[in-house]
Design an enzyme around this catalytic site. Sequence first.
Site, PDB file in Angstrom:
ATOM      1  N   CYS A  37       2.324  -0.216   1.379  1.00  0.00           N
ATOM      2  CA  CYS A  37       1.547  -1.140   2.220  1.00  0.00           C
ATOM      3  C   CYS A  37       1.647  -0.723   3.694  1.00  0.00           C
ATOM      4  O   CYS A  37       2.739  -0.643   4.246  1.00  0.00           O
ATOM      5  CB  CYS A  37       2.048  -2.564   2.059  1.00  0.00           C
ATOM      6  N   LYS A  50      -3.340  -9.244  -6.368  1.00  0.00           N
ATOM      7  CA  LYS A  50      -2.970  -8.900  -4.986  1.00  0.00           C
ATOM      8  C   LYS A  50      -1.459  -8.649  -4.972  1.00  0.00           C
ATOM      9  O   LYS A  50      -0.707  -9.303  -5.704  1.00  0.00           O
ATOM     10  CB  LYS A  50      -3.336 -10.098  -4.091  1.00  0.00           C
TER      11      LYS A  50
HETATM   12  C1  DHB Z   1      -1.962  -4.933   2.167  1.00  0.00           C
HETATM   13  C2  DHB Z   1      -2.576  -3.713   2.307  1.00  0.00           C
HETATM   14  C3  DHB Z   1      -2.253  -2.683   1.467  1.00  0.00           C
HETATM   15  O1  DHB Z   1      -2.819  -1.461   1.555  1.00  0.00           O
HETATM   16  C4  DHB Z   1      -1.299  -2.884   0.493  1.00  0.00           C
HETATM   17  O2  DHB Z   1      -0.973  -1.885  -0.314  1.00  0.00           O
HETATM   18  C5  DHB Z   1      -0.689  -4.120   0.347  1.00  0.00           C
HETATM   19  C6  DHB Z   1      -1.021  -5.145   1.193  1.00  0.00           C
HETATM   20  C7  DHB Z   1      -2.302  -6.033   3.071  1.00  0.00           C
HETATM   21  O3  DHB Z   1      -2.612  -5.773   4.239  1.00  0.00           O
HETATM   22  O4  DHB Z   1      -2.242  -7.184   2.638  1.00  0.00           O
END
Ligand code: DHB
Length: 310
Positions: free
Chosen positions: A128, A45
């Site tokens: 993001c 993540k």
């Molecule tokens: C999140 C969503 C994304 O598309 C990303 O690239 C990084 C984080 C999120 O909402 O956590």
Amino acid sequence: MVTLETKIAGVVLSNCIYNASGPRCTSPKQLIELNESNSGAILTKSCTENMREGNRTPKYYSNEMGSLNSNGLENLGYKIYSNFPYSIDLKKPYIVSVSGMSVYENINILTELKDNERVSLIEFNLSCPNIIDKPQIAYDFTLMDEYLHIITHTYNRKFGIKLPPYFDPFQFDRAAEIINKYPLVKYVTCINSVGNALIIDTINETTVIHPKSGHGGLGGHYIKPIGLANIRQFSKRLRKDIDLIGVGGIYNGMDAFEYILCGASAVQVGTCYYEEGIECFERISNELKNIMREKSYKNIKDFKGKLIEI
Ligand code: DHB
């Protein structure tokens, strides 16, 4: 013998199919599950300097066409992801997605990660869409250029970047022109979710998620044609030593095949992995191998980027 082996930025993956950063890759337990699975790599993540709880729930919705998410960068903080690979027997490349909340935060994270030999690669997230009051860096080309300049000087190792979807030839030209200036950028992952989309619950006449007035990142089947176009457009514009990784609406072997035909060296699975769980990697890999057998392809180089334009 058919093989799905590939290389990204010189790193060998025994399987070109692995997880997208986002679903089911936040906790050490989930990362261990990826290590034990058929996924070709472990991608974390996106992490920030400190732990974050992310946005308020409900922040994820899915239907038969795809998903809408506004997680808000919920993660355990980069130290967990930096230390994690020392606690297990790594069976495949370990890739850390980095998405600090500011330039300084990114510098701190990268400074820590650069001497960690168990981190095969980093994927620097420039896209993001879900942080309230923060723009997607890669939609501001001046800012993207500055970020790449700073990262190149801080990190000093080859790295990859994650881009948002672009829609206009001018945007592909400009983004590629900037990326091509930085020799340490060795792979580009596209696309991130289509940001700030809206899905409506018509029965209740409401939004389906809470943050940002219901707007979030769209993924799944909805976005595959946009993802394919982004891979195709960048395959014609980026330096030849930059590998492309396709993501967006991959649910089966044929979806993966399409992305590779457009020029991807590897593909990531997001919404489908969220919905189906860890088994999806074995299923999609077997499906892709069967397609290759039927077409008499032995490895992905046999058809990578070979889309015929009629
Ligand atoms: C999140 C969503 C994304 O598309 C990303 O690239 C990084 C984080 C999120 O909402 O956590």
